[in-house]
Design an enzyme around this catalytic site. Structure first.
Site, PDB file in Angstrom:
ATOM      1  N   CYS A   1       0.721  -1.149  -0.069  1.00 27.55           N
ATOM      2  CA  CYS A   1       0.136   0.200   0.026  1.00 27.55           C
ATOM      3  C   CYS A   1       0.876   1.265  -0.050  1.00 27.55           C
ATOM      4  O   CYS A   1       0.792   1.961  -0.778  1.00 27.55           O
ATOM      5  CB  CYS A   1      -0.937   0.026   1.445  1.00 27.55           C
ATOM      6  SG  CYS A   1      -1.925  -1.414   1.250  1.00 27.55           S
TER       7      CYS A   1
ATOM      8  N   HIS B   1      -2.289   6.863   4.362  1.00 28.92           N
ATOM      9  CA  HIS B   1      -1.365   5.654   4.781  1.00 28.92           C
ATOM     10  C   HIS B   1       0.144   6.194   4.410  1.00 28.92           C
ATOM     11  O   HIS B   1       1.051   5.444   3.807  1.00 28.92           O
ATOM     12  CB  HIS B   1      -1.596   4.307   3.961  1.00 28.92           C
ATOM     13  CG  HIS B   1      -1.106   3.095   4.443  1.00 28.92           C
ATOM     14  ND1 HIS B   1      -1.049   1.826   4.227  1.00 28.92           N
ATOM     15  CD2 HIS B   1      -0.270   3.219   6.033  1.00 28.92           C
ATOM     16  CE1 HIS B   1      -0.745   1.102   5.127  1.00 28.92           C
ATOM     17  NE2 HIS B   1      -0.126   1.722   5.948  1.00 28.92           N
TER      18      HIS B   1
END
Length: 604
Positions: A76, A137
């Site tokens: 990610c 993130h």
């Protein structure tokens, strides 16, 4: 002399000409959607027949469907860094040399460096209203809990509604914790050794000083208590929902979160319909732990994973309906993708398999096999991009950076040379410098290429002759699409120990790692021709492929050239930057109250 009123027909012509001229000169909007961990085989437009994705399928019919769309990383955090900056994540320090390779704590100090330029920051400079809704993130704070040096605001997003980390198991009661016991094997080994020593001591076989033994026992108890306490408080520390710089819910509740995010996106587009905007809608679904709103639970044949895909498709439909209702469809570039392939090794707390489909492609998330990096790629722009077209040329999620930058009216910054410009410059100085690659220490390479010529049919081939695939910070594979060939070669220098039977390290640890204990090195490299073997099931050899040696030599040389273009930067995944720091912890109440705050009122 009396003024003359223009005839009605002339007025209509003037108004029509003005409207057309305004439409032509107005900058396009951007709606960029990224689903978390969605597999390329999860969508009907990519061959799935057991899930219903009518809105995404319609988007593909109205635009271009990329069949060799490659994520720059298979995890990610680095993949998203590459998407936003157009650069391999290793260039910005956004790739780790060991596990985990992503941020696991909101109170870590690592993040996308402020020196990096995102397409959002450039679009904002061009007068765009910019928003990030959903998952970030890419870090939060550096030195205090409120400096927000890595916050989306610091990278060009004027509005943020979402989570700074990701959708961890810890964020949903009953789903266990991401900090599973295998991550604490060193502690477990220490406990076993200590208990064995204690048993031997009291049996008389291994005399130990009573004070030393007592101290070791206390240390084990403290470590066990801290570990248990951290797991228990994890939801309060890491599951945080922000609106701009303010915490609105801690821990957040995932139920209805996709619907809340969708409403935020609709409101943002409505408020900015009269001016250019950039919306990055970053889904928390379909990352574990799985969730779906009540309206979608039980609607699929694939459990909660399929339900989550159905909800994502619904959300895409709401966004597209809003663009149509506002009359913005003809002036908006829409993009939909995933940050990497579906996660195949994940199990629920009850042992259920929660996995998506990567179609015919091997392996999945956290690997450089095609299943980990070949992701959906759909682009649509009514009247500007042809409808119903399939493009099989290799392209990258890094290509969105130069595409968005140039369509917004800006130019790629001059201190960030693309590879063709760098090569021309190097050719001029090769005769004066024995090590011309050192000159790149003063430049910042952009690895992406503008997609518009390819999408609009002015070019038939991708500008990517080579693409480089990383396992964390290790270059482990190269993709080559020769200019005079239809072949797409892929060479692996090492591969993760992945086996679908579930006996290899990837399944034992629930994710593939890049460290020596979990990979196999290949000399000569493992070679595939993806144009003939997209499933990577038949490795080629010098006996089966006449061009084996020349192809491997060319790809090895390209890999070495690429390595010389990567200048050393500070890693954002050092142990110090990854660790939890209490003074960086965002908290909407006192620590004594476990950082809790109630859900904000939902929009009407």
């Amino acid at each position: 002399m009396a003024s003359q009123t223009p005839p009605p027909l002339l007025l209509l012509l003037l108004v029509g000409w003005s409207s057309a001229s305004l439409q032509e000169t107005r900058k396009p909007n951007f709606v960029l959607m990224m689903v978390d961990d969605l597999g390329i085989g999860d969508l009907g437009c990519y061959g799935n027949t057991s899930l219903r994705t009518p809105n995404i399928d319609r988007l593909a019919l109205e635009g271009v469907r990329l069949t060799q769309h490659i994520a720059a990383a298979s995890l990610c955090t680095p993949s998203r860094a590459a998407f936003l900056t157009g650069r391999y994540p290793i260039r910005s320090g956004m790739s780790g040399s060991s596990r985990p390779g992503v941020f696991l704590f909101t109170a870590a100090s690592g993040g996308l460096p402020p020196t990096e330029l995102t397409f959002a920051k450039i679009a904002k400079q061009q007068g765009y209203q910019t928003a990030l809704i959903g998952k970030w993130h890419l870090g939060l704070n550096c030195g205090s809990s409120e400096d927000h040096c890595h916050h989306p605001h610091a990278h060009g997003f004027s509005f943020f509604f979402g989570v700074p980390l990701t959708n961890l198991r810890d964020c949903q009661p009953g789903h266990g914790t991401v900090f599973r016991i295998h991550r604490y094997l060193p502690y477990g080994t220490f406990v076993v050794v200590l208990l064995s020593a204690a048993a031997l001591h009291y049996s008389g076989a291994l005399p130990l000083r009573r004070g030393l033994l007592l101290g070791l026992l206390v240390l084990v108890l403290v470590l066990a208590g801290l570990t248990a306490g951290f797991v228990w408080t994890g939801p309060y520390l890491n599951c945080v929902l922000f609106r701009d710089r303010s915490i609105v819910e801690q821990p957040f509740r995932s139920e209805n979160l996709t619907q809340r995010m969708t409403r935020e996106a609709v409101v943002f587009m409505e408020r900015n319909a009269a001016r250019p905007f950039l919306l990055f809608f970053s889904f928390l679904q379909v990352h574990t732990a799985m969730f779906a709103s009540a309206a979608f639970r039980g609607t699929s044949r694939h459990g909660v994973y399929g339900d989550a895909v159905h909800e994502v498709d619904w959300s895409v439909g709401q966004i597209m309906q809003t663009l149509g209702r506002l009359g913005l469809r003809d002036n908006t570039l829409v993009y939909l993708s995933s940050d990497q392939g579906a996660h195949l090794e994940e199990l629920s707390a009850a042992g259920e398999v929660h996995r998506g489909s990567n179609g015919i492609y091997k392996a999945g998330k956290s690997t450089s096999w095609e299943g980990g990096i070949r992701v959906p790629g759909i682009l649509s722009w009514s009247g500007r991009i042809p409808a119903g077209v399939e493009i099989s040329e290799p392209v990258s999620n890094m290509d969105l950076f130069p595409t968005v930058v140039r369509l917004s009216g800006a130019a790629v910054p001059k201190d960030r040379w693309g590879l063709p410009e760098r090569s021309r410059t190097f050719r001029k100085v090769e005769q004066q410098h024995t090590r011309p690659e050192r000159l790149c220490l003063t430049c910042r390479v952009i690895d992406g290429h503008d997609l518009m010529d390819l999408l609009q049919g002015r070019e038939e081939r991708s500008r990517h002759e080579f693409l480089f695939h990383y396992c964390n910070s290790y270059l482990n594979a190269v993709r080559w699409h020769p200019r005079n060939s239809s072949s797409v070669w892929k060479a692996f220098f090492f591969t993760p120990n992945f086996y679908p039977e579930g006996q290899a390290a990837c399944f034992h640890t629930h994710v593939c790692f890049c460290t020596p204990d979990y990979v196999t090195h290949h000399d000569p490299p493992l070679l595939f021709d993806l144009s003939r073997d997209p499933s990577e099931s038949r490795p080629l050899t010098a006996d089966t492929e006449p061009a084996f040696r020349s192809v491997v030599a060319a790809m090895t040389e390209a890999a070495e050239s690429h390595r010389t273009s990567v200048q050393p930067v500070e890693s954002q995944f050092s142990a110090e930057k990854l660790m939890w720091k209490p003074w960086l912890q965002p908290c909407c109440s006192s620590f004594r109250q476990l950082c809790q705050c109630q859900q904000e009122p939902e929009r009407a």
